[in-house]
Structure formats: C-alpha cells, structure tokens
Design a protein around this motif. Structure first.
Motif, PDB file in Angstrom:
ATOM      1  N   ASP A  58      -0.369   5.515  -7.516  1.00 11.89           N
ATOM      2  CA  ASP A  58      -1.496   4.387  -7.955  1.00 11.89           C
ATOM      3  C   ASP A  58      -2.566   4.435  -6.983  1.00 11.89           C
ATOM      4  N   GLY A 118       2.118   1.822  -3.445  1.00 12.74           N
ATOM      5  CA  GLY A 118       0.868   2.442  -4.262  1.00 12.74           C
ATOM      6  C   GLY A 118       0.723   4.181  -3.873  1.00 12.74           C
ATOM      7  N   GLY A 138      -0.409   0.277  -5.087  1.00 10.13           N
ATOM      8  CA  GLY A 138       0.545  -0.996  -5.335  1.00 10.13           C
ATOM      9  C   GLY A 138      -0.036  -1.950  -6.380  1.00 10.13           C
ATOM     10  N   ASP A 187       0.928  -0.992  -0.052  1.00  6.95           N
ATOM     11  CA  ASP A 187      -0.061   0.178  -0.094  1.00  6.95           C
ATOM     12  C   ASP A 187       0.582   1.405   0.055  1.00  6.95           C
TER      13      ASP A 187
END
Length: 109
Positions: free
Chosen positions: A89, A84, A93, A81
């Motif tokens: 993102d 990400g 992730g 996470d």
C-alpha cells in the motif's frame, strides 16, 4: 546553575569500566538494530502469523523504525506503516502513514 545544558555530562566521572544504558522503552541493548531485528520484528511476524511474508515485514519494520525520518515514532503507529509497506500500500496502511509518512517516503524515493 550553569547555562550549559551539557555541563553535568561533561563533568561526569565514571566509577566503573562499563556503561549500561536503558532506552526510553525499557530495553537494554547495545544496538538499535539488535533490538529491532532480533526482538521486535520477529515477534510481529509471530504474533500476527506473517511467516509467509516475513521478509517483507522485516524490511518494512527496519525502514520505518531504523532508517526513515519517522524513526522512533510510537510502535503502534509504526505497525500501521509496516503493514502498509509490507502489503504494498503506497499510502502506508491505508491511512497515509501514521509516522510522518514513512510509507509514502519509502515508495516515492
């Protein structure tokens, strides 16, 4: 045996003027923030060579591990996470967030 699960704690009488608590991962710190800010996130930046984006990594680490609903999730899943969030993102992730969608929650709210 008492039906009160807190009976032993309520009856506890300290024998010292201080208390040392050991976290489930073996750490002894007076604050979760100290543990994460001064130890964990710093070493994530160092280990993965992320000094160019250290601010983003620290912010993502703090959110996932201290302030999200998934706080306390497995550290390896939290890394997904954090990756990400730090990389932008929205799904966390690339896997939709391994810690109960912490990355998605951060992006949507």
């Amino acid at each position: 045996m008492s039906s009160d699960p807190q009976a032993a704690l309520k009856a506890f009488s300290p024998s010292h003027a201080f208390f040392v608590g050991i976290d489930s991962d073996g750490c002894v710190f007076n604050s979760m923030e100290v543990k994460h800010n001064d130890c964990f996130s710093v070493n994530v930046v160092k280990h993965f060579g992320l000094s160019a984006v250290s601010r983003q990594v620290h912010e993502a680490w703090d959110f996932v591990n201290l302030y999200s609903q998934s706080r306390g999730c497995n550290r390896f899943k939290a890394l997904v996470d954090v990756h990400g969030l730090a990389s932008g993102d929205a799904e966390g992730g690339g896997g939709g967030g391994q810690c109960s969608g912490a990355a998605r929650a951060a992006r949507s709210g």
